[in-house]
Design an enzyme around this catalytic site. Structure first.
Site, PDB file in Angstrom:
ATOM      1  N   CYS A 162      16.150  13.564 -39.159  1.00 28.24           N
ATOM      2  CA  CYS A 162      14.825  13.875 -39.685  1.00 28.24           C
ATOM      3  C   CYS A 162      13.854  13.799 -38.524  1.00 28.24           C
ATOM      4  CB  CYS A 162      14.435  12.888 -40.779  1.00 28.24           C
ATOM      5  SG  CYS A 162      12.727  13.082 -41.346  1.00 28.24           S
ATOM      6  N   CYS A 168       8.824  18.805 -42.651  1.00 29.66           N
ATOM      7  CA  CYS A 168      10.212  18.566 -42.247  1.00 29.66           C
ATOM      8  C   CYS A 168      10.311  18.908 -40.768  1.00 29.66           C
ATOM      9  CB  CYS A 168      11.180  19.422 -43.052  1.00 29.66           C
ATOM     10  SG  CYS A 168      12.909  19.276 -42.521  1.00 29.66           S
TER      11      CYS A 168
END
Length: 302
Positions: free
Chosen positions: A72, A242
């Site tokens: 991430c 994201c």
């Protein structure tokens, strides 16, 4: 359990310091509990900060549904801020691993304890080969998936660039990239603000073309250095940002000649802006720069 709530461009996680030897029983279940926005802390998932085996530190990341995630980009910036804030290492440069992938981090602005700092992350080389992303590439896929305009099925080693895919009866063209986790990028002809991502996102995530599910980015290229994007993340749903998806979107845009390689591309997300750089050479890393913010600290009984 003592925790820190942090966010990067609105992509929020619960962070727990395990560098002192803390062990959490049933990590996936704890991830589901703390992520619940009605009965828990509320987050896109859980990230545990541990001592590294092949890097200075390790991040162990779980999505809100308890599934494990490889990487991430927003999360790793927050891990970097936590390490920097708590003075777990000296200096502004260090490495963080996640499922064997090592990322190099530089804190570019801010001092320990500041609410927000900025970090630049070497996100590694983009993976473009279908079999490694992965996307499905067997010979029977074209007919079973109802694809249109497909001259030949995807094969191992193939790149999936503007590849036709029918989802919920609508024809899309996808460009697939892995940044340690799979992404399918769809370029729209207008800003994605009114796109029905909650209706369409799950159908992309669970489409049989993606054997490990996928994150899906719906993007609009405003000019050669500006992109607007929304993202549906596997295991979580729509998030405000994201990091890996933003990197994948810029890579896809460069591959399709929509933005300029080697330039700083600004991507506007629902939760803020990220700056991405990639040379266009598959052997070169993608670099991401963006903020990391501490929201609050607390303690929860698990």
């Amino acid at each position: 359990m003592i925790f820190t709530k942090m966010q990067g461009c609105g992509n929020d996680y619960v962070y727990v310091d395990c560098t002192n030897g803390l062990q959490i029983k049933d990590e996936p279940l704890v991830a589901q509990k703390v992520s619940d926005r009605h009965f828990g802390i509320g987050s896109d998932g859980l990230i545990l900060i541990k001592k590294g085996r092949i890097a200075d530190f390790e991040m162990v990341m779980y999505n809100a549904d308890g599934s494990r995630s490889q990487m991430c980009g927003n999360g790793i910036r927050c891990v970097a801020k936590y390490i920097y804030d708590k003075k777990l290492t000296n200096g502004r440069e260090f490495t963080i691993e996640s499922i064997g992938a090592v990322k190099h981090i530089t804190i570019t602005s801010g001092e320990p304890g500041d609410k927000t700092c900025n970090a630049r992350v070497d996100m590694g080389k983009p993976i473009l080969q279908a079999g490694k992303i992965p996307v499905k590439f067997d010979d029977n896929f074209a007919s079973t998936a109802g694809m249109t305009g497909l001259e030949s099925p995807v094969t191992i080693g193939s790149k999936v660039i503007m590849h036709p895919l029918k989802v919920d009866g609508t024809d899309y063209k996808i460009t697939c990239v892995s940044m340690g986790n799979p992404h399918a990028v769809v370029f729209l002809d207008k800003k994605p603000a009114e796109f029905d991502i909650c209706g369409t996102g799950p159908s992309f995530e669970h489409n049989e073309f993606f054997p490990e599910r996928t994150n899906t980015e719906f993007a609009y290229v405003a000019d050669r250095r500006t992109i607007f994007m929304r993202v549906w993340e596997r295991g979580t749903g729509e998030t405000l940002a994201c990091g890996t998806g933003t990197c994948a979107t810029v890579v896809a845009a460069i591959l399709n000649g929509l933005v300029d390689a080697g330039e700083k591309i600004t991507v506007h997300l629902l939760g803020g802006d990220l700056e991405i750089e990639w040379s266009g050479n598959e052997t070169d890393s993608v670099f991401m720069t963006g903020p990391a913010t501490t929201v609050f600290e607390g303690e929860i009984e698990i």
